[in-house]
Design an enzyme around this catalytic site. Sequence first.
Site, PDB file in Angstrom:
ATOM      1  N   SER A   2       0.830  -1.212   0.000  1.00  0.00           N
ATOM      2  CA  SER A   2       0.000   0.000   0.000  1.00  0.00           C
ATOM      3  C   SER A   2       0.863   1.260   0.000  1.00  0.00           C
ATOM      4  O   SER A   2       0.338   2.368   0.024  1.00  0.00           O
ATOM      5  CB  SER A   2      -0.919   0.011   1.232  1.00  0.00           C
ATOM      6  OG  SER A   2      -0.152  -0.086   2.418  1.00  0.00           O
ATOM      7  N   ASN A  50      -2.148  -2.030  13.389  1.00  0.00           N
ATOM      8  CA  ASN A  50      -3.609  -1.850  13.350  1.00  0.00           C
ATOM      9  C   ASN A  50      -4.058  -0.576  14.062  1.00  0.00           C
ATOM     10  O   ASN A  50      -4.882   0.172  13.545  1.00  0.00           O
ATOM     11  CB  ASN A  50      -4.306  -3.074  13.945  1.00  0.00           C
ATOM     12  CG  ASN A  50      -3.972  -4.337  13.171  1.00  0.00           C
ATOM     13  OD1 ASN A  50      -3.373  -4.252  12.093  1.00  0.00           O
ATOM     14  ND2 ASN A  50      -4.328  -5.485  13.710  1.00  0.00           N
ATOM     15  N   THR A 108     -39.417  26.979 -10.669  1.00  0.00           N
ATOM     16  CA  THR A 108     -39.717  25.679 -10.076  1.00  0.00           C
ATOM     17  C   THR A 108     -39.989  24.810 -11.300  1.00  0.00           C
ATOM     18  O   THR A 108     -40.463  25.323 -12.325  1.00  0.00           O
ATOM     19  CB  THR A 108     -40.969  25.703  -9.165  1.00  0.00           C
ATOM     20  OG1 THR A 108     -42.085  26.095  -9.962  1.00  0.00           O
ATOM     21  CG2 THR A 108     -40.816  26.681  -7.999  1.00  0.00           C
ATOM     22  N   HIS A 109     -39.659  23.537 -11.229  1.00  0.00           N
ATOM     23  CA  HIS A 109     -39.782  22.625 -12.392  1.00  0.00           C
ATOM     24  C   HIS A 109     -38.980  23.140 -13.595  1.00  0.00           C
ATOM     25  O   HIS A 109     -39.329  22.859 -14.724  1.00  0.00           O
ATOM     26  CB  HIS A 109     -41.241  22.428 -12.815  1.00  0.00           C
ATOM     27  CG  HIS A 109     -42.168  22.116 -11.689  1.00  0.00           C
ATOM     28  ND1 HIS A 109     -42.544  20.834 -11.356  1.00  0.00           N
ATOM     29  CD2 HIS A 109     -42.777  22.924 -10.769  1.00  0.00           C
ATOM     30  CE1 HIS A 109     -43.353  20.866 -10.308  1.00  0.00           C
ATOM     31  NE2 HIS A 109     -43.507  22.128  -9.920  1.00  0.00           N
ATOM     32  N   SER A 120     -14.045  24.301 -29.234  1.00  0.00           N
ATOM     33  CA  SER A 120     -14.283  23.027 -29.915  1.00  0.00           C
ATOM     34  C   SER A 120     -13.269  22.888 -31.028  1.00  0.00           C
ATOM     35  O   SER A 120     -12.867  23.881 -31.647  1.00  0.00           O
ATOM     36  CB  SER A 120     -15.698  23.027 -30.487  1.00  0.00           C
ATOM     37  OG  SER A 120     -15.792  22.144 -31.575  1.00  0.00           O
ATOM     38  N   LYS A 171     -17.794  27.773 -30.668  1.00  0.00           N
ATOM     39  CA  LYS A 171     -18.077  27.207 -29.348  1.00  0.00           C
ATOM     40  C   LYS A 171     -17.210  27.768 -28.228  1.00  0.00           C
ATOM     41  O   LYS A 171     -16.022  27.999 -28.391  1.00  0.00           O
ATOM     42  CB  LYS A 171     -17.876  25.689 -29.401  1.00  0.00           C
ATOM     43  CG  LYS A 171     -18.883  25.001 -30.261  1.00  0.00           C
ATOM     44  CD  LYS A 171     -20.150  24.717 -29.510  1.00  0.00           C
ATOM     45  CE  LYS A 171     -19.929  23.435 -28.779  1.00  0.00           C
ATOM     46  NZ  LYS A 171     -21.118  22.845 -28.267  1.00  0.00           N
ATOM     47  N   ASN A 198     -17.109  26.274 -24.505  1.00  0.00           N
ATOM     48  CA  ASN A 198     -17.718  25.234 -23.675  1.00  0.00           C
ATOM     49  C   ASN A 198     -17.369  25.389 -22.193  1.00  0.00           C
ATOM     50  O   ASN A 198     -16.234  25.697 -21.848  1.00  0.00           O
ATOM     51  CB  ASN A 198     -17.268  23.851 -24.162  1.00  0.00           C
ATOM     52  CG  ASN A 198     -17.793  23.549 -25.552  1.00  0.00           C
ATOM     53  OD1 ASN A 198     -18.875  24.007 -25.922  1.00  0.00           O
ATOM     54  ND2 ASN A 198     -17.018  22.815 -26.324  1.00  0.00           N
ATOM     55  N   GLU A 231     -18.687  21.481 -16.221  1.00  0.00           N
ATOM     56  CA  GLU A 231     -19.179  20.139 -16.578  1.00  0.00           C
ATOM     57  C   GLU A 231     -18.415  19.064 -15.817  1.00  0.00           C
ATOM     58  O   GLU A 231     -18.989  18.119 -15.283  1.00  0.00           O
ATOM     59  CB  GLU A 231     -19.007  19.896 -18.076  1.00  0.00           C
ATOM     60  CG  GLU A 231     -19.910  20.735 -18.945  1.00  0.00           C
ATOM     61  CD  GLU A 231     -19.498  20.623 -20.404  1.00  0.00           C
ATOM     62  OE1 GLU A 231     -19.910  19.672 -21.066  1.00  0.00           O
ATOM     63  OE2 GLU A 231     -18.726  21.487 -20.881  1.00  0.00           O
ATOM     64  N   TYR A 264      -9.527  -5.931  12.902  1.00  0.00           N
ATOM     65  CA  TYR A 264      -8.838  -5.459  11.714  1.00  0.00           C
ATOM     66  C   TYR A 264      -8.867  -6.534  10.630  1.00  0.00           C
ATOM     67  O   TYR A 264      -8.648  -7.717  10.907  1.00  0.00           O
ATOM     68  CB  TYR A 264      -7.372  -5.096  12.033  1.00  0.00           C
ATOM     69  CG  TYR A 264      -6.636  -4.643  10.774  1.00  0.00           C
ATOM     70  CD1 TYR A 264      -6.710  -3.331  10.343  1.00  0.00           C
ATOM     71  CD2 TYR A 264      -5.930  -5.560   9.997  1.00  0.00           C
ATOM     72  CE1 TYR A 264      -6.094  -2.930   9.172  1.00  0.00           C
ATOM     73  CE2 TYR A 264      -5.307  -5.163   8.820  1.00  0.00           C
ATOM     74  CZ  TYR A 264      -5.396  -3.846   8.414  1.00  0.00           C
ATOM     75  OH  TYR A 264      -4.800  -3.456   7.249  1.00  0.00           O
ATOM     76  N   GLN A 317      -7.390  -1.633   4.187  1.00  0.00           N
ATOM     77  CA  GLN A 317      -6.336  -0.892   3.476  1.00  0.00           C
ATOM     78  C   GLN A 317      -6.894  -0.144   2.257  1.00  0.00           C
ATOM     79  O   GLN A 317      -6.327   0.850   1.816  1.00  0.00           O
ATOM     80  CB  GLN A 317      -5.257  -1.881   3.050  1.00  0.00           C
ATOM     81  CG  GLN A 317      -4.127  -1.300   2.255  1.00  0.00           C
ATOM     82  CD  GLN A 317      -3.001  -2.317   2.104  1.00  0.00           C
ATOM     83  OE1 GLN A 317      -2.372  -2.677   3.073  1.00  0.00           O
ATOM     84  NE2 GLN A 317      -2.776  -2.768   0.882  1.00  0.00           N
ATOM     85  N   LYS A 367      -7.505   3.999   1.966  1.00  0.00           N
ATOM     86  CA  LYS A 367      -6.585   5.111   1.657  1.00  0.00           C
ATOM     87  C   LYS A 367      -6.780   5.707   0.258  1.00  0.00           C
ATOM     88  O   LYS A 367      -6.849   6.925   0.099  1.00  0.00           O
ATOM     89  CB  LYS A 367      -5.136   4.645   1.808  1.00  0.00           C
ATOM     90  CG  LYS A 367      -4.424   5.137   3.050  1.00  0.00           C
ATOM     91  CD  LYS A 367      -4.795   4.416   4.300  1.00  0.00           C
ATOM     92  CE  LYS A 367      -4.097   3.077   4.366  1.00  0.00           C
ATOM     93  NZ  LYS A 367      -4.770   2.140   5.269  1.00  0.00           N
TER      94      LYS A 367
HETATM   95  N1  ARG Z   1      -1.225  -1.172   5.170  1.00  0.00           N
HETATM   96  C1  ARG Z   1      -2.087  -1.590   6.200  1.00  0.00           C
HETATM   97  C2  ARG Z   1      -3.420  -0.836   6.092  1.00  0.00           C
HETATM   98  O1  ARG Z   1      -3.446   0.145   5.443  1.00  0.00           O
HETATM   99  C3  ARG Z   1      -1.504  -1.302   7.532  1.00  0.00           C
HETATM  100  C4  ARG Z   1      -1.972  -2.189   8.615  1.00  0.00           C
HETATM  101  C5  ARG Z   1      -1.563  -3.575   8.347  1.00  0.00           C
HETATM  102  N2  ARG Z   1      -1.862  -4.433   9.430  1.00  0.00           N
HETATM  103  C6  ARG Z   1      -1.760  -5.763   9.347  1.00  0.00           C
HETATM  104  N3  ARG Z   1      -2.106  -6.426  10.370  1.00  0.00           N
HETATM  105  N4  ARG Z   1      -1.350  -6.342   8.257  1.00  0.00           N
HETATM  106  O2  ARG Z   1      -4.449  -1.229   6.624  1.00  0.00           O
END
Ligand code: ARG
Length: 470
Positions: A30, A117, A162-163, A284, A290, A292, A297, A324, A329, A332
Amino acid sequence: MTDKNNNSKKLWGGRFEKASLPLVEEYTQSVEFDKYLYKEDILGSIAHVKMLAKIGILSTEELEKLIEGLKKIESQIDRGTFEWKRSLEDVHMNIEQSLIDLIGEVGKKLHTGRSRNDQVALDVRLFVSHMVELWKKELLALIRTFVDVASRHKDFILPGFTHLQPAQPVSLAHHLLAYAWMFKRDVERLDDALTRVKVSPLGAAALAGSSYNLDPEFVASEVGFPKVFDNSMDAVSDRDFLLEILFCASVIQMHLSRFCEEIILWANPCFDFVTLPEEFATGSSIMPQKKNPDVAELMRGKTGRVYGNLMALLTVLKGLPLTYNRDLQEDKGLILDTHHTIFLSLVLAKGMLARLEFKRENMLLAVKKGFLNATELADYLVAKGIPFRDAHRLVGNLVRYAEKKNVGLEDLSLEEMREFCSKIYEDVFEVLDYEKAVERRQVYGGTGKNSVEKQIENLKQWLKETGGSV
Ligand code: ARG
C-alpha cells in the site's frame, strides 16, 4: 544470527520460510498511496515514543535518538531523498526499517506496545482531520465569494424557477446566497463529523489492548485529539468516521454540481444570463463558435467519482468480522482521491464564481417573458375581495389572452384587463412591476432587499466567528 533465526527480510518475517511472490507483494503493498500519510505516521510515532518514555519503557537518551531519527526521516521524505520500497509493504514499515538502518538497535524499540492496526487507524484519523481543515478553509473562502458577488448584484433580478419553468422574479443576490447557506451547512456537517474523527485509537494495539501500562490519553493530547478509544476491538476496525467524511464530501460535490449546472444553463446563448470567464472555458476542435463550460461540466461529472468512493467504502466495510481486516487498506485510495477532487473543485468553483459576468438586461428580459407577475395579480385581486381560487382562474385567463397577443400582463391596457374583472383599477400597474414584486418579499429569508441584506450580514457575522477557528 543463526540460519534457524533468519529467513526473510520482512519486519514480520520470523515465521516465514519462503519469500512472497512478486505479484503478491505488488498486490498487497500500500506504500504507493499510504506514503502520503508519512507526516501523520511520524507525528503518531513521536507521540508514541514520548509516551513510552513517560511510562518508563524508554530512557531519555533512547527517546532523543528515536525522535531525532524520525525527524531526519521526515526531512528526507520532504526533500524527496527517501527511498520507498514496495517490498516493505507500507508507509509504517518503510519508516520503521529506515529508522533501524539509521539509528541502529534502539530503532527496534519504536513498535513496543503498538500494532500497525492501531497505528494505521491513528494515521488515517490524523490525515483526515488535517484534510478537513483544508476543505473548511476553502469552503469558507467560497462562501465569502458568494457573499461578495451577491453584495454586488443586489439590484439584479432574474426568473426564479420551479420545475425549471419561470415561477416568480427573484434577486440574483438571493439566488446566489442560497448556495452560501448550502456550503455553510457543509462546514457545520464537517465540524460535527470531526468530533468522531478526533478520537485516538493508539493503545488498542492489535485488537485486545496492551499488557504494557500505556497512557493513551497522553498520546491523544500529544496529537491534539480530545478523546481516546473506549473499546480496543472497535478502535482498530472502525472506519465509520471515514464514511461520514465521504458522505460530507458527497454533499459538497453535489452542491458544487448543482451550482455548475446553473452556470452551464445560464451560459447557454438561449439563456445568455452570464459570460463565462475565458480562463474557465474551452473551445471546440470543429465548431469555431463554441465556448464550452468544461470546468463546470467536469465538476458536475466528478460527483460520480465522489459518490462512488463513499459506496466503495460502505461496500468494503459490509460483512467485515471484527476486528482489523486487510480489506481496510482499501480506504486510503478512496480518501486520497476524494481529497484531490474536493479540494481542487472548491478552489476552482471560487475562481469561476468570482469571474462570472452577469447580464442584467437579459435576465430582466427573461423575467418579462415568463408572466412572472401573475401571482402578484392574483394576490391583488384577493386584496380586492375575490377568493384566491377565483382570482387564480381569472389571472390564468388573462395570461392566456396576453400570450396570444405576445405581450406581458403589464402591457395590457386597463380596459382590456377590466373586461376580465371589474375590480381591477389603475393601481394594478404598480403591482405588476417586477422589481416591486421582489421588493414586497421582505419576510426574513425572502428575496426582498432588506431580507437579502440581513442574510449577508448574518453570513458575514458567521464567517467572522468561524473564520477564526480555521
Ligand atoms: N497497510 C495496512 C493498512 O493500510 C496497515 C496495517 C496492516 N496491518 C496488518 N495487520 N497487516 O491497513
